[in-house]
Design an enzyme around this catalytic site. Structure first.
Site, PDB file in Angstrom:
ATOM      1  N   GLY A 160       0.829  -1.204   0.000  1.00 36.55           N
ATOM      2  CA  GLY A 160       0.000   0.000   0.000  1.00 36.55           C
ATOM      3  C   GLY A 160       0.859   1.247   0.000  1.00 36.55           C
ATOM      4  N   GLY A 174       0.683   5.444   1.382  1.00 38.67           N
ATOM      5  CA  GLY A 174      -0.008   6.447   2.186  1.00 38.67           C
ATOM      6  C   GLY A 174       0.634   7.813   2.054  1.00 38.67           C
ATOM      7  N   MET A 185       2.533   9.271   4.179  1.00 40.86           N
ATOM      8  CA  MET A 185       3.891   9.297   4.690  1.00 40.86           C
ATOM      9  C   MET A 185       4.867   8.494   3.840  1.00 40.86           C
ATOM     10  SD  MET A 185       3.313   8.885   8.761  1.00 40.86           S
ATOM     11  CE  MET A 185       5.067   8.605   8.953  1.00 40.86           C
ATOM     12  N   VAL A 223       4.216   0.958   2.143  1.00 36.96           N
ATOM     13  CA  VAL A 223       4.310  -0.239   2.972  1.00 36.96           C
ATOM     14  C   VAL A 223       4.567  -1.418   2.043  1.00 36.96           C
ATOM     15  CG1 VAL A 223       3.170  -1.729   4.634  1.00 36.96           C
ATOM     16  CG2 VAL A 223       2.774   0.737   4.710  1.00 36.96           C
ATOM     17  N   LYS A 242       7.567  -0.336   6.473  1.00 33.77           N
ATOM     18  CA  LYS A 242       7.122   1.001   6.053  1.00 33.77           C
ATOM     19  C   LYS A 242       8.352   1.818   5.705  1.00 33.77           C
ATOM     20  CE  LYS A 242       3.638   3.217   7.783  1.00 33.77           C
ATOM     21  NZ  LYS A 242       2.719   3.966   8.659  1.00 33.77           N
ATOM     22  N   ASP A 297      -6.068   8.739  14.280  1.00 34.20           N
ATOM     23  CA  ASP A 297      -6.466   8.381  12.914  1.00 34.20           C
ATOM     24  C   ASP A 297      -7.127   6.997  12.908  1.00 34.20           C
ATOM     25  OD1 ASP A 297      -6.819   8.812  10.221  1.00 34.20           O
ATOM     26  OD2 ASP A 297      -4.815   8.103   9.644  1.00 34.20           O
ATOM     27  N   LYS A 325      -9.659   4.549  11.829  1.00 35.00           N
ATOM     28  CA  LYS A 325     -10.556   4.411  10.675  1.00 35.00           C
ATOM     29  C   LYS A 325     -10.475   2.980  10.184  1.00 35.00           C
ATOM     30  CE  LYS A 325      -6.994   6.100   7.474  1.00 35.00           C
ATOM     31  NZ  LYS A 325      -6.670   7.123   6.456  1.00 35.00           N
TER      32      LYS A 325
END
Length: 492
Positions: A17, A19, A21, A24, A39, A134, A136
């Protein structure tokens, strides 16, 4: 970047994935021999760097079954790549965002069970002074065994650190707008653990109803809804949902932090109580009975399918065996017919060969041994100088005498093809000495079955299709042709 090895230990395999920042990646720890998640954050991005180090500081302090574990961190430099990396536990499965996006409504007790696990993880973080900020569905990983784990503490607030460093500017909202608490939406720096409880209420609301409490295309409008609007109650929207769950979600979505539960541990306790009360109620018993009936029906269907499959397999096996037997019988019949045909062809070929190998009788004057024009049968290897009619015939006719030849093995008679031919049987020659002197020169060119030789007896070559030379005139014609071809002189 796939295949790259970080610090001779972590081999990157596939990107999981991306993001705000960084990225990953799924990786393999070559020292511990296990799959991990890594990460990566590129150096030079100041905001990402300090958030990354805060995540390391926050995650390293947490050791809980419902929080993704952190194994290692460091810095990697290779060529132009300057990276910070964080090695974490790899959870095989998807996140709750993927689960919520699936077709059909989810059973409310499954969503409540997941929310209880998230509350346990938040309680462990809050006890260590860490606010996630965060919460979610995309940051909650669901393993294949049903256990959920809270991940991504990238914008977590370690109590007092960011406030003292002045890294969070007043009026700056940090988080995801769809799950952001009113105090986060207003840019308040002094957020506490109750901000995470509001986000948990948004997640629980979406899992039960199928949509977040507030939606808008514009992030600013969405944050205003969090500040000013009240969500629709769940009591009439989710069939079978206990009233205490609907009330708990309403309290979690309170605009002011004081209207929410006091801690994540309290939320976890209330969710557990609601679940225990449901499973011990009549509705739960009915649900269990229904599940048992469905299981029995599924077993009966599976048994019927297995029985039908076995019967079909048996029929197919019988058909295959019958077909194999039929093919075997046909093959045996074809083989027998081919063998019989071969025997008939061989017998016919042998019969034809025996019928075609015929040798002409020796032509000569009439004698007491046979009719006119033939000589009495005798051994062709015997010298013609013996007594009797053959000796007198040789003397009178001026024919050629066969030389002495050894008898063939076993006392078998020599081939009639080697029998001498009397010159007296040739018409028009008058048995002249000239003709007799030229005859041995012409005989080698004659056909093999008329061959005369003065040497050892040789087996005759296969005869021509013709059945022998009957009129003596044809012999003369053959001898003339042989003489002409060999150039021995003019044709006599």
């Amino acid at each position: 970047m796939g295949g790259q090895v970080l610090n001779d230990r972590y081999r990157l395999e596939s990107r999981l994935g991306r993001g705000a920042m960084g990225e990953v990646w799924g990786a393999y720890d070559m020292v511990m021999r296990r799959s991990v998640a890594v990460k990566l954050v590129h150096l030079g991005r100041s905001a990402s760097e300090w958030r990354f180090w805060e995540e390391i500081k926050a995650a390293a302090a947490l050791k809980h079954v419902h929080v993704v574990a952190v194994y290692d961190c460091g810095e990697y430099r290779a060529d132009r790549d300057q990276l910070l990396y964080l090695v974490m536990e790899r959870v095989e499965g998807g996140d709750l965002a993927e689960v919520f996006a699936g077709p059909g409504p989810l059973p409310w007790y499954d969503v409540v069970h997941w929310a209880r696990q998230i509350a346990d993880g938040l309680a462990a973080a809050h006890e260590n002074g860490i606010v996630h900020r965060d919460v979610k569905p995309a940051n909650v990983l669901r393993a294949s065994d049903g256990v959920v784990k809270l991940a991504d503490f990238g914008i977590a607030k370690v109590a007092g650190d960011l406030a003292r460093a002045g890294m969070t500017l007043p009026g700056t909202a940090i988080g995801t707008p769809a799950y952001m608490s009113p105090e986060q939406a207003s840019g308040d720096r002094d957020v506490d653990c109750r901000s995470d409880l509001y986000s948990l209420g948004c997640l629980l609301y979406e899992g039960l109803s199928g949509a977040p409490p507030f939606t808008a295309d514009d992030p600013g409008l969405l944050m205003r809804k969090h500040l000013e609007e009240e969500p629709l109650p769940l009591s009439g929207r989710v069939p079978g949902l206990p009233a205490e769950i609907s009330d708990l979600v309403g309290s979690l979505l309170a605009k002011h932090p004081d209207g929410r539960p006091g801690s994540a541990a309290e939320v976890s306790h209330r969710l557990a109580t609601a679940l225990d009360g449901y499973w011990g109620s009549t509705a739960a018993a009915e649900l269990l009975e229904k599940a048992r009936q469905e299981a029995a029906g599924m077993r009966a269907a599976a048994d019927g399918y297995a029985r039908a499959s076995r019967e079909e397999a048996d029929r197919y096996a019988d058909a295959v065996r019958a077909g194999a037997d039929r093919l075997r019988r046909e093959a045996e019949q074809v083989f027998a017919e081919a063998a019989e045909r071969s025997r008939r062809l061989l017998a016919g070929a042998r019969g034809r060969a025996r019928g075609r190998v015929r040798f002409p009788e020796r032509v000569g004057p009439a004698s007491a041994g046979g009719p006119a024009g033939t000589a009495p049968p005798r051994d062709p290897l015997r010298r013609r100088t013996g007594s009797g009619a053959s000796a007198s015939g040789a003397a009178e006719g001026g024919g050629l005498a066969a030389p002495d030849s050894p008898a063939p093995p076993g006392g078998a008679p020599a081939s009639p093809a080697c029998a001498p031919v009397s010159a007296a049987g040739v018409p028009g020659s008058a048995a002249s000495s000239a003709w007799a002197s030229r005859l041995p020169l012409m005989l080698p060119a004659a056909p093999a079955r008329l061959m005369l030789t003065t040497g050892p007896v040789r087996p005759a070559l296969p005869p021509s299709p013709r059945e022998g030379i009957e009129p003596p005139s044809e012999l003369l014609s053959l001898l003339r042709r042989a003489w002409h071809l060999h150039g021995r002189g003019k044709t006599p």
